[in-house]
Design an enzyme around this catalytic site. Structure first.
Site, PDB file in Angstrom:
ATOM      1  N   LYS A  16      88.607  52.973  17.063  1.00  0.00           N
ATOM      2  CA  LYS A  16      88.228  53.483  18.391  1.00  0.00           C
ATOM      3  C   LYS A  16      87.198  52.588  19.081  1.00  0.00           C
ATOM      4  O   LYS A  16      87.333  52.260  20.258  1.00  0.00           O
ATOM      5  CB  LYS A  16      87.649  54.900  18.269  1.00  0.00           C
ATOM      6  CG  LYS A  16      88.623  55.953  17.819  1.00  0.00           C
ATOM      7  CD  LYS A  16      87.993  57.332  17.816  1.00  0.00           C
ATOM      8  CE  LYS A  16      86.923  57.514  16.748  1.00  0.00           C
ATOM      9  NZ  LYS A  16      87.440  57.453  15.380  1.00  0.00           N
ATOM     10  N   THR A  17      86.151  52.235  18.356  1.00  0.00           N
ATOM     11  CA  THR A  17      85.069  51.473  18.978  1.00  0.00           C
ATOM     12  C   THR A  17      85.562  50.116  19.464  1.00  0.00           C
ATOM     13  O   THR A  17      85.281  49.704  20.600  1.00  0.00           O
ATOM     14  CB  THR A  17      83.897  51.303  17.996  1.00  0.00           C
ATOM     15  OG1 THR A  17      83.358  52.582  17.678  1.00  0.00           O
ATOM     16  CG2 THR A  17      82.801  50.434  18.592  1.00  0.00           C
ATOM     17  N   GLU A  51      85.150  56.295  24.219  1.00  0.00           N
ATOM     18  CA  GLU A  51      85.548  56.507  22.834  1.00  0.00           C
ATOM     19  C   GLU A  51      85.584  58.016  22.583  1.00  0.00           C
ATOM     20  O   GLU A  51      84.605  58.723  22.843  1.00  0.00           O
ATOM     21  CB  GLU A  51      84.555  55.827  21.899  1.00  0.00           C
ATOM     22  CG  GLU A  51      84.900  56.000  20.427  1.00  0.00           C
ATOM     23  CD  GLU A  51      83.984  55.198  19.513  1.00  0.00           C
ATOM     24  OE1 GLU A  51      83.924  55.536  18.321  1.00  0.00           O
ATOM     25  OE2 GLU A  51      83.340  54.238  19.987  1.00  0.00           O
TER      26      GLU A  51
END
Length: 516
Positions: free
Chosen positions: A133-134, A177
């Site tokens: 995600k990051t 995110e």
């Protein structure tokens, strides 16, 4: 406070308060990456912000310079002049500021609800998934800004090219995110939902793998009629989600190496930290009159997982009307996110990298990337398991992933928010390892062993979501202090010292990340 409907596939959309309704906003634990990101965004939107944390940090100082009122320590008096309180799951019910806020009848929001309020007027690109995600959120942000779209963004780690983890932009696009660890991503209203992958994790919250999947079903069900799901075709969970979403009438765009992916990764080669690949994109995604196109893509980050992340970013660009070539040119400038295969330094010809990987799939991806970067040289790993529950569930899988390295030293479990679980220690992993060094409860001895084993051209990788990141600079210093390739004076022997494993350095969650 959390719109937790992880057992349903038809969530009730969360309606956040307006910024004007929030009034003066106070963040309990403002120094954490997730909380500081939202505070930074709200400051950029003109919202009066205050916050507290147990200790001073560079992040708090930056927020203070931007106009936030910063309190060191938690006291009920800190919330006397505020209207809204923002907390994360990590804040305990007996926190004195939270107790005072409840007594005063103040509005209390989970951080995801506060972020939903900050994003309410924008087209939201929400990036979810068990892993990646990051990095993917950071890639999309750098890509859009490089292509001329001044998007707002909130990421669980510092975007290295931008030097911050959040900012309020001038465009009507917000890239966020979306954390699934406590189902709080169900508080968002995405226009574009990206799902990088989907597998069992955070079972301390969900209980079963199917409950995790159900939460993602609920997340994709939040998309409006004109929304789109961007999903990885290479990942079984994400691919299954895409099939079900399409059957329910949601428009989907898939990406990956898999045949049939809408954005098909044709090939990928890597040398060192650089990666080159080609994306086959059908004309229907490129715009009216466009033919099928092979689009070259160069990246400054290694690994097949990052090629997939970049393909997801390209899919988002096309959905937002960004020219594909401007998008790929901007992606070529992306040089990573903090704690995602981040170079910490070099000594004696040995490079030291740090990675946040804390699930077996993430560890596997990090070590495969390390192999590419190391070439024919060796990879040495200092690993710190994160959470007793995750170690219990995935010990065998961690061992298989770590066996991709040449040597591995495994520290005690970083407990974060958990209390110890009887019978659960790092030796559940090291007993199944095939490579040396094994269980290493003393960080100094573990680092000495790795420094002694490493030779010029090798890589040392610190891995985990806890405070193992702090050992990267120490490893660089030790390498520069060590003479030649002489073995360390106190190497850690085999898989010994297993009778009394500890429980980690401390019980807090490091401010460098927000995920569980």
């Amino acid at each position: 406070m959390i719109n937790d409907q992880s057992g349903t596939a038809a969530p009730r959309p969360y309606t956040p308060p307006t910024l004007a309704q929030l009034g003066r906003v106070h963040f309990i634990g403002m120094g954490g990456a997730g909380m500081s990101a939202i505070a930074r965004i709200m400051l950029g939107q003109g919202v009066p912000v205050s916050g507290s944390d147990a200790r001073a940090s560079a992040g708090l100082a930056e927020l203070g310079a931007l106009g936030a009122v910063v309190h060191l320590g938690h006291e009920g008096a800190n919330v006397a002049a505020v209207d809204t309180i923002v907390v994360s799951t990590a804040i305990r019910a007996d926190n004195p500021e939270l107790v005072a806020a409840r007594s005063a009848g103040l509005r209390i929001l989970h951080r995801s609800q506060a972020l939903a309020a900050a994003m309410a007027e924008d087209r939201v690109v929400a990036v979810a998934g068990t892993h990646g995600k990051t990095t993917t959120t950071s890639m999309i942000t750098v890509m859009l800004r490089g292509a001329g779209v001044d998007a707002s963004f909130a990421v669980g780690g510092t975007v290295q090219a931008l030097g911050v983890n959040a900012a309020h932009g001038t465009a009507d696009v917000f890239v966020a995110e979306a954390d699934e660890s406590d189902a709080s991503f169900l508080n968002y209203s995405p226009r574009i939902a990206v799902v990088t992958n989907l597998e069992a994790d955070h079972l301390d919250h969900y209980g079963t793998a199917e409950a995790v999947f159900a939460a993602f079903e609920s997340f994709t069900a939040l998309l409006p009629a004109d929304g789109v799901l961007v999903a990885c075709a290479d990942d079984p969970g994400s691919a299954r989600l895409a099939v079900l979403a399409a059957a329910a009438g949601t428009r989907t765009v898939t990406y990956g190496f898999a045949d049939g992916a809408d954005i098909h990764i044709v090939a990928g080669t890597g040398t060192g930290l650089d990666t080159d690949t080609t994306l086959a994109i059908p004309g229907v995604l490129l715009g009216p009159g466009a033919a099928d196109t092979a689009v070259p893509l160069h990246l400054q980050v290694p690994g097949a997982h990052n090629i997939r992340n970049a393909a997801a970013a390209v899919a988002v660009a096309l959905e937002l009307g960004v020219d594909v070539h401007r998008a790929t040119e901007a992606l070529a400038t992306f040089n990573g996110a903090a704690r995602r295969f981040e170079l910490k330094g070099e000594g004696r010809g040995v490079r030291v990298f740090d990675d946040y990987a804390h699930h077996p799939t993430e560890v596997t991806a990090a070590l495969k990337a390390a192999r590419t970067v190391a070439g024919g040289h060796k990879v040495h790993v200092l690993f710190q398991p994160h959470l007793f529950s995750r170690t219990r569930e995935f010990a065998a899988e961690f061992a298989r992933a770590l066996d991709l390295a040449d040597t591995v030293a495994v520290l005690d479990i970083y407990p974060a928010r958990e209390d110890p679980i009887p019978g659960v220690s790092s030796t559940l992993i090291t007993d199944a390892l095939s490579v040396p060094i094994g269980y290493a409860p003393e960080p100094a001895a573990a680092m000495a062993a790795l420094v002694g084993a490493a030779q010029s051209g090798d890589i040392i990788l610190t891995v985990g979501a806890g405070d193992v990141t702090a050992h990267g600079p120490a490893l660089v210093a030790a390498l520069n202090a060590a003479p030649g390739n002489q073995a360390a004076a106190n190497p850690v022997p085999g898989n010994q010292a297993r009778n009394t494993p500890g429980t980690g350095a401390n019980g807090g969650t490091p401010s460098g990340g927000t995920r569980g």
